[in-house]
Design an enzyme around this catalytic site. Sequence first.
Site, PDB file in Angstrom:
ATOM      1  N   SER A 181       0.841  -1.183   0.000  1.00 34.19           N
ATOM      2  CA  SER A 181       0.000   0.000   0.000  1.00 34.19           C
ATOM      3  C   SER A 181       0.879   1.236   0.000  1.00 34.19           C
ATOM      4  CB  SER A 181      -0.921   0.002   1.227  1.00 34.19           C
ATOM      5  OG  SER A 181      -0.171   0.424   2.351  1.00 34.19           O
ATOM      6  N   LYS A 182       0.225   2.355  -0.176  1.00 34.73           N
ATOM      7  CA  LYS A 182       0.919   3.638  -0.169  1.00 34.73           C
ATOM      8  C   LYS A 182       1.800   3.799   1.067  1.00 34.73           C
ATOM      9  CE  LYS A 182      -1.288   7.626  -2.246  1.00 34.73           C
ATOM     10  NZ  LYS A 182      -2.445   8.499  -2.190  1.00 34.73           N
ATOM     11  N   ARG A 183       1.278   3.278   2.193  1.00 33.50           N
ATOM     12  CA  ARG A 183       1.999   3.424   3.460  1.00 33.50           C
ATOM     13  C   ARG A 183       3.355   2.720   3.463  1.00 33.50           C
ATOM     14  NH1 ARG A 183      -2.466   1.371   6.771  1.00 33.50           N
ATOM     15  NH2 ARG A 183      -3.291   1.327   4.674  1.00 33.50           N
TER      16      ARG A 183
END
Length: 482
Positions: A246-248
């Site tokens: 994910s972006k995280r």
Amino acid sequence: MEKAITRFAPSPTGYIHLGNVRSAIYPYLLAKQTGGTFILRIEDTDQARFVEGATDLIKETLLWLGLNWDEGPDVGGPHAPYFQTERKELYLSWAKRLIAEGRAYADPTPPEKIDEYRKADEAEKVPYLYRNHRPLDTPEWQEGMPIRFKTIPKNYEWHDEVMGDLKSSPEVLDDIILIKKDGLPTYNFAHIVDDAEMGVTHVIRGQEYLSSMPNYLALYEALNLPRPKFVSLPHILAPQGNKKLSKRDGAKSVTEYRDDGILPEAMLNYLACLGWNDGSEQEIYDLKELLEKFSLDRIQNSGARFDETKLLWMNGVWIRKIKDEEGIDVLYAKISPDFWPDSAKNYPEEYRKKVLNIIYDRLKLLSELKTFTSYFFEEPEIDKELILKNKMLKKLSEDDLQKLLSLTSTRLSSLENWTAENIQAALNDLLAETNKKPGELFSLIRLAVSFAPFSPSLDLTLEVLGKERTLARLNLAARSIN
Ligand code: GLU
């Protein structure tokens, strides 16, 4: 081979992550290698998640990668329009057909009531299924009223080209919503209608839809539609742990990688091989070769781990491959002016190509050109400490350093023909004359002309910099030392 009709069906929600794009590459490859059709369909029925400009970003990304669609926005096709919001009436007519056949119903239940059902089931610790609360009296459908499927709980079995033979039991089936209050269809319903209308033969998408498959199968059955082939792609995993990327986890969007200087060839190659291989050790594929070798049965069924280091490595391989196979002009043409230092614009193309020619094999990202080549276009900031503190030069006194630089300048100034070969010969003579180690003398010269942590080989660097500039920088550095 049967002509495959495939689609990439993104929702325009903004960020195009790597998994999204991989879900475009495989359908593209399959369609193209079978002489079939690759459709782009924009699934924009979830108005709450709609992001302005996202469709343009999707199109831009596909075109950048060379994944041109045969049917879809801008190019049209026999099943236009390709935006689901423009196909609203179609879904409604299919839903009404199901109502007429007793397989769907307009649902008058207010949301508060539905909430109560859910809470009551939770309190009694029974699984919440809407079909257990199906209204007895259902009115004629009118605008503003959702339409729900009237499911028949049963077992299903199906085959997934990646996941194998699968089956489900009745408790996963429910009266799913087909048409929402706003008159737009749900993804669950719309994609089935569209895939059927568009003749899609292979539904290739992320594995997150697997759990909904039984409800989809029930819909195919109720609508009397043949099942397409199902191809569920495993998740792309974060670099660490066992979770979806994910972006995280620092994963950038595809366009961010493009803006950092990843070549489309490398991105396509990397993503295609993230969860697919042809059974050999080969890692570098161009599009033509992917079209020859891709096959659904070699998509792996477990998550593929994202590895940015590998992506960068592959980009470096591609930069070298393009230069070595197609030449410096082709590589140069692929580099947007934004990747060069600003000062490069004051120099002719020929000069920039010369710089590229000696530095390309050290690049992992095109954006590195900015820092790696600035001293070819502007005078580097003189930082005497960089010379004095260099670990190769620590043993030399300031006086020694200064004398070495002056001597180099004098020797090189007598060179008539400023070629790498002659420069190298002169540098070798200097080594013998001064009795210094190459690591000492050459590091010193490199720093004096570039004040950069590294440069291409010294002879080439000096050749491209030119005689006048080389001598001026050597003299300036010498003076700066005391
Ligand atoms: N619109 C869905 C999404 O963006 C597409 C899933 C599918 O390919 O059917 O996730």
